[in-house]
Scaffold this active site. Sequence first.
Site, mmCIF file in Angstrom:
data_model
loop_
_atom_site.group_PDB
_atom_site.id
_atom_site.type_symbol
_atom_site.label_atom_id
_atom_site.label_comp_id
_atom_site.label_asym_id
_atom_site.label_seq_id
_atom_site.Cartn_x
_atom_site.Cartn_y
_atom_site.Cartn_z
ATOM 1 N N GLN A 44 -39.735 13.749 25.001
ATOM 2 C CA GLN A 44 -38.580 12.921 24.666
ATOM 3 C C GLN A 44 -38.922 12.189 23.381
ATOM 4 O O GLN A 44 -39.705 11.246 23.385
ATOM 5 C CB GLN A 44 -38.268 11.973 25.824
ATOM 6 C CG GLN A 44 -38.040 12.713 27.154
ATOM 7 C CD GLN A 44 -36.764 13.547 27.174
ATOM 8 O OE1 GLN A 44 -35.678 13.045 26.926
ATOM 9 N NE2 GLN A 44 -36.899 14.837 27.474
ATOM 10 N N GLY A 50 -29.273 7.346 31.367
ATOM 11 C CA GLY A 50 -30.066 8.527 31.027
ATOM 12 C C GLY A 50 -30.177 8.762 29.525
ATOM 13 O O GLY A 50 -29.539 8.077 28.717
ATOM 14 N N HIS A 51 -30.945 9.771 29.156
ATOM 15 C CA HIS A 51 -31.177 10.046 27.732
ATOM 16 C C HIS A 51 -29.908 10.532 27.035
ATOM 17 O O HIS A 51 -29.108 11.240 27.614
ATOM 18 C CB HIS A 51 -32.325 11.028 27.501
ATOM 19 C CG HIS A 51 -32.301 12.284 28.299
ATOM 20 N ND1 HIS A 51 -33.322 13.190 28.241
ATOM 21 C CD2 HIS A 51 -31.421 12.782 29.177
ATOM 22 C CE1 HIS A 51 -33.040 14.190 29.037
ATOM 23 N NE2 HIS A 51 -31.912 13.977 29.619
ATOM 24 N N ASN A 52 -29.766 10.091 25.794
ATOM 25 C CA ASN A 52 -28.667 10.497 24.916
ATOM 26 C C ASN A 52 -27.295 10.007 25.370
ATOM 27 O O ASN A 52 -26.270 10.457 24.852
ATOM 28 C CB ASN A 52 -28.639 12.028 24.748
ATOM 29 C CG ASN A 52 -29.859 12.521 23.987
ATOM 30 O OD1 ASN A 52 -30.913 12.733 24.579
ATOM 31 N ND2 ASN A 52 -29.737 12.648 22.691
ATOM 32 N N SER A 93 -26.556 12.305 28.439
ATOM 33 C CA SER A 93 -25.552 12.786 27.487
ATOM 34 C C SER A 93 -24.120 12.431 27.854
ATOM 35 O O SER A 93 -23.178 12.978 27.274
ATOM 36 C CB SER A 93 -25.662 14.311 27.296
ATOM 37 O OG SER A 93 -26.950 14.635 26.820
#
Lengths: 344, 344, 344
Positions: C195, C236-238, C256
């Site tokens: 990441q 969460g990521h993004n 996302s």
Amino acid sequence: MEFPLKKIARVAGGKVIGNDSIIISGINSLDEAGPGDICFFADRRYKESLTKTKASAVIVPEKNDLFKGPQVVVSDPSLAYARVASLLAPPVPRYPGISERALVHEKSRIGKNVSIYPMVYIGKEAVIGDEVTLFPGVFVGDRVKIGKRTLIYANVSILQDCVIGNDVIIHAGTVIGGDGFGFAREGSVPVKIPQIGIVQIDDEVEIGSNNCIDRAALGRTWIKRRVKTDNLVQVGHNVVIGENTVIVAQAGISGSVHVGSDVVIGGQVGIIDHLEIGDRAMIGSQSGVAKSVSPGEVVSGYPAMPHRLFLRTSGLIMRLPQLNDRLRHLERRLEELEKKLQKE
Amino acid sequence: MEFPLKKIARVAGGKVIGNDSIIISGINSLDEAGPGDICFFADRRYKESLTKTKASAVIVPEKNDLFKGPQVVVSDPSLAYARVASLLAPPVPRYPGISERALVHEKSRIGKNVSIYPMVYIGKEAVIGDEVTLFPGVFVGDRVKIGKRTLIYANVSILQDCVIGNDVIIHAGTVIGGDGFGFAREGSVPVKIPQIGIVQIDDEVEIGSNNCIDRAALGRTWIKRRVKTDNLVQVGHNVVIGENTVIVAQAGISGSVHVGSDVVIGGQVGIIDHLEIGDRAMIGSQSGVAKSVSPGEVVSGYPAMPHRLFLRTSGLIMRLPQLNDRLRHLERRLEELEKKLQKE
Amino acid sequence: MEFPLKKIARVAGGKVIGNDSIIISGINSLDEAGPGDICFFADRRYKESLTKTKASAVIVPEKNDLFKGPQVVVSDPSLAYARVASLLAPPVPRYPGISERALVHEKSRIGKNVSIYPMVYIGKEAVIGDEVTLFPGVFVGDRVKIGKRTLIYANVSILQDCVIGNDVIIHAGTVIGGDGFGFAREGSVPVKIPQIGIVQIDDEVEIGSNNCIDRAALGRTWIKRRVKTDNLVQVGHNVVIGENTVIVAQAGISGSVHVGSDVVIGGQVGIIDHLEIGDRAMIGSQSGVAKSVSPGEVVSGYPAMPHRLFLRTSGLIMRLPQLNDRLRHLERRLEELEKKLQKE
């Protein structure tokens, strides 16, 4: 770090179409990449980005004419990406040696080439393996054992006697070895049942941020090899989780549940105590699991049911108002018929 | 520590069958026990383990011939176990005195025989009672009061002005007294409402790991005597929780909810704001409570309903496809009848 | 601090009925207020308290004869309360300057008039803005940037390269920039996807206690201006979250997801990955969002559906036993009719 594309292709397990000696120094998204970057293209929705990217090379599942530069063709782009990103990712920042501002008990045993940041506490008779990294605010209780190359981020608490394997990653704020939730009752008064066991975490496990993994009442709570947990996951006392199992954020696993290998547990799932979840089972997000799940079974819903049934019932729940209308309509029609027949 | 079996029996409130002077030095599971250990047997599923155990003695609800050694017969094995385990459990590791690497404000007041680990911070005018234990990374804000014998694990944050009673346990990573979640709106812009109140935690409460118990907007958020919370529990501002109430992991209680005494709140339950949960109510796991619950009521489901109704509706939800089929079948049959009658 | 009522009225945007020069020194609830306090009355359920209060003045939506002292009449009592409480609330306790017991990397850049408590760690090339407050146990990773006047409570971890704006508040125990949860598979073995991105938090954001906001796989996870999150929230990521959006406790937003502006996400909501949540959407507590939500849409339920439909289906779920009975009854009646007609 810099690598020629042919080295990247080898790591990715793919073959180069185009010039394989260009130099790659970074990995980025199609939109943000610049010269020297390699990108990853697998989802056709990003065709536009592929056309416009300034990246020097791309990893693709098959040759793609929208990109003019060299391409690395691989059979599994996602796995290839993981491999290449590992090569190009900046390393985790390490403190050089043992900070004087850490507190390392004189009766602990510390391996070689460790990175122990300031404000770390290491208790009596703890054992820290070679090349371990402990970020600020990590608390390592008495007699805890931590294997080699393990990486523990800031403000993690690992309580006494727990055992952590090699190549483990534990993200910030997580608590390993808090007391399991066990109370007897004397009348209505809850009486604490001491939690005497430990947590054992095997090699290559990765635990997310702000998890809680409780110590066993007796014996051990056991997280087996290569288990991966996301953030805010709760694991109760005496739970066993099998190899390669993946647990998504905010899931909760009650005491004494046995989860098999290669299981996927979705986000916000709850599993009640003492159940068995078989190998390769899949549990959909937010499911409430109240019965054991067989190996390979796919369940969803609250309460959890076979996933196909869940999809049908979910659709029907949304159509309950129509079902109700149809029922009322039937009742009326039937009543009319009955009246009609009575008259005849 | 070692005790003759007769002492164990006295603590357990039971009577010994067999030799009551053998020496007991530990407590363990049937499978892992060795000589010197005492075990607990209550669940007939573990008969096999009882037959094979190497334990020196067992605690049983009634004499059991599968075990050949001395037995302690008790009326409530679970409570007896809690008592005996407390006697035999290793003590929580304590730092001797106040570490020089802790930061204790000169204007705080510290009791006798405290255990204050390195990397603890104690703010201005804080009051710490006798025999308190504060693990590394504990933050005690200005003017916080902590009662006697209270045990606070690593990396807990207790913010200014909060009041913690005697014999309280707070597990690692928990936050006591963060701001409640309160915003007014100016158009679409959220405007913070300052949270001026405190959290008060009464005697003998136990709070799990990584909980969040918010300070009141005004007045106090109040956790009454002997409340027990599991891990990752959320308690909003101005909530009151009555004595002996037990809250399982990942439950969330919104602002200004009043929970009675002797209530059980299951894992991942959500309770919306300003409700009343009556004494002795029970709320099943993952329920979504959108209305107040009467004393003694047992509710489950999303939205929460009487537990018996929940069981029936859950079963019927899984049979919705059949219900739909039956409905369609009825419609066809009725249509045929209608046609038939029209022709006649 | 003390202010004449006329100053309070100006801040509240209201007008005084009665003596506007009395001195106000605190804000409290009607029940607990004493002389010098001002209170807030908007909910008629508290009429009794209004009659009995010892407060010196009240903020009201319209003149109320139950209170005999001076009144500040405002159009939006909730917003007026937020404003006045901000004026009267005690300030957050600040450490004077940079503690010698903090560890500030020599290659970091620290602004003016900062408050850095003991046991803070600030990494290499980090940049800390003017008037920032960092409580004990805060970890600031290498190259992190923190804007002006930002307030970070105890035991927060902010990992390398993340960017925090001006006037941000981050509550205790939160983790910013932990790795996103991303794994490729090699057979059944999960292989970590590094990441490499960051978290960017814009001005005036407030993040609750024990949140987890993951860094992007590539690029950034982005929390825009004035977003407010409650406790134990997972991002969460993004993920991108638009301005003014409010997220209640224990909600989880998968990787996302793009959330618009002015959205309200209820407690314990789960949103699966890659969805779009439109501006001004509202998502009811505990909903499971499996499809994108249009701007302005109000959804609830598991799976999430239009809120009105949810209310109808919820009611019908509770009546499923009756629906089933009606269906059975219809079947019997129809069968009788059919028999009857056959005989004829």
